[in-house]
Scaffold this active site. Structure first.
Site, mmCIF file in Angstrom:
data_model
loop_
_atom_site.group_PDB
_atom_site.id
_atom_site.type_symbol
_atom_site.label_atom_id
_atom_site.label_comp_id
_atom_site.label_asym_id
_atom_site.label_seq_id
_atom_site.Cartn_x
_atom_site.Cartn_y
_atom_site.Cartn_z
ATOM 1 C CG HIS A 81 0.240 0.567 4.748
ATOM 2 N ND1 HIS A 81 0.077 1.839 4.239
ATOM 3 C CD2 HIS A 81 1.418 0.121 4.255
ATOM 4 C CE1 HIS A 81 1.103 2.133 3.481
ATOM 5 N NE2 HIS A 81 1.944 1.108 3.470
ATOM 6 C CD GLU A 82 3.229 -3.254 5.011
ATOM 7 O OE1 GLU A 82 3.491 -3.674 3.863
ATOM 8 O OE2 GLU A 82 3.711 -2.208 5.474
ATOM 9 C CG HIS A 118 1.673 -2.044 -0.069
ATOM 10 N ND1 HIS A 118 1.664 -1.025 -0.997
ATOM 11 C CD2 HIS A 118 2.204 -1.511 1.061
ATOM 12 C CE1 HIS A 118 2.171 0.075 -0.459
ATOM 13 N NE2 HIS A 118 2.499 -0.191 0.787
ATOM 14 C CD GLU A 154 4.346 2.968 0.885
ATOM 15 O OE1 GLU A 154 3.794 2.986 2.001
ATOM 16 O OE2 GLU A 154 4.809 1.923 0.380
#
Length: 267
Positions: free
Chosen positions: A127-128, A131, A195
C-alpha cells in the site's frame, strides 16, 4: 480525480487572475514562479518534518531482513526503485510513505511490526509503495499548495479593494482562511480517493486483498487500545490508517472509513 483536479486548477487560475486584476498583467510570471517555489518548499519541509516528528531511524537490514526483501520484491513488481526504509516508535501500529519515485521513504512503526503477520505486513508495505509509485505525496502537496495560494490571493484582494484599515486586515484573515478551507475540502476528497487506489494496487501486487484487510482490522484495534500516539495531524494524513468518525470529520478526513476499505479489499 479528473473532476476534482479540474476544480482545483480552476481555483488556481482564478487566484492568478485576481492577482492580475489587482497588480496588472505583468504579475503573472511572478505568481507562477512563486507558486512553484511555495509547493517546492512545502514538499521539502513536509518530508523532513514528517520523518523528524516520529523520530524515524534507518531500518537495519540485519535486523529486519524480511521487510527489506519484501520491499525489494514489491518495488520490482511495481516498477520503482526500492525506497529507503525507516523504523519509528509511534505509540500506535501504523506506517506512512513520503517522497516520490526514486526518492521515496517508507516508515514503519515498531508496534506495527510486532502486531502483524508477515503477509499482513506485506499488504501494508505494498500500500505504501503504491503511494510512491502513484506520486500521491506530490499530488497532495500540489493540492495543499493551491489551497494556500488561493487563500493568500483572497486576503490580498480584500486588502487591496478595501480601505486597508484594521477591520479590513481582520476581514482578510477570515476570508482567506474560509477560502482555503473550501479548497482543502476538494484536496481531501483526492486524498480519500487515492487511499482506495493504493489499496487496489496493493491487492493486485500481493495477489489478494485479504491480508491487507486483516492488517487494517488489527491496526484499527491497535489504535483504539493505544494510550498515546506520537503521530501528529500532519503525519496522520500520510499514514495508512485514519480514525475520523463523525459526518463532519469524514468530510474533512484524509482517509475513507476503514470499514469501506476492508469491504472493497474483500469484494
Amino acid at each position: 480525480m479528473a473532476v476534482v483536479g479540474g476544480i482545483l486548477a480552476a481555483f488556481y487560475l482564478v487566484a492568478v487572475a485576481a492577482a492580475m486584476v489587482v497588480y496588472g498583467t505583468g504579475i503573472w510570471p511572478l505568481a507562477v514562479v512563486g507558486s512553484v517555489l511555495l509547493v517546492g518548499v512545502q514538499y521539502k519541509v513536509g518530508k523532513w518534518g514528517a520523518l523528524r516528528s516520529v523520530g524515524a531511524e534507518d531500518m537495519p537490514e540485519a535486523q529486519y531482513g524480511t521487510i527489506h526483501r519484501q520491499v525489494e520484491q514489491l518495488s520490482r513488481d511495481m516498477g520503482i526503485e526500492k525506497p529507503d526504509l525507516k523504523v519509528a516508535r509511534m505509540g500506535v501500529p501504523n506506517a506512512f510513505a513520503v517522497g516520490r519515485k526514486g526518492a521515496g521513504v517508507v516508515v514503519v512503526s515498531e508496534e506495527l511490526i510486532q502486531l502483524l503477520d508477515q503477509d499482513e505486513l506485506e499488504g501494508v508495505l505494498a500500500h505504501e509503495l503504491a503511494h510512491i509509485a502513484n506520486r500521491d505525496v506530490v499530488t497532495m502537496v500540489i493540492g495543499q499548495g493551491i489551497a494556500s495560494i488561493v487563500g493568500i490571493a483572497a486576503q490580498f484582494v480584500v486588502l487591496m479593494t478595501g480601505d486597508n484599515d484594521l477591520a479590513d486586515f481582520f476581514l482578510a484573515i477570515v476570508v482567506g482562511n474560509l477560502v482555503q478551507f473550501l479548497v482543502m475540502i476538494f484536496v481531501l476528497a483526492i486524498s480519500r480517493y487515492r487511499e482506495y487506489v493504493a489499496d487496489a494496487d496493493a491487492k493486485r501486487a500481493i495477489g489478494g486483498g485479504d491480508p491487507l484487510a486483516r492488517a487494517l482490522e488489527k491496526i484499527q484495534q491497535g489504535n483504539q487500545r493505544a494510550q498515546r500516539s506520537e503521530i501528529d495531524e500532519q503525519v496522520g494524513a500520510l499514514c495508512i490508517f485514519g480514525s475520523d468518525r463523525g459526518l463532519l470529520q469524514k468530510l474533512v478526513s484524509t482517509h475513507p472509513p476503514v470499514e469501506e476499505r476492508i469491504q472493497r479489499l474483500r469484494s
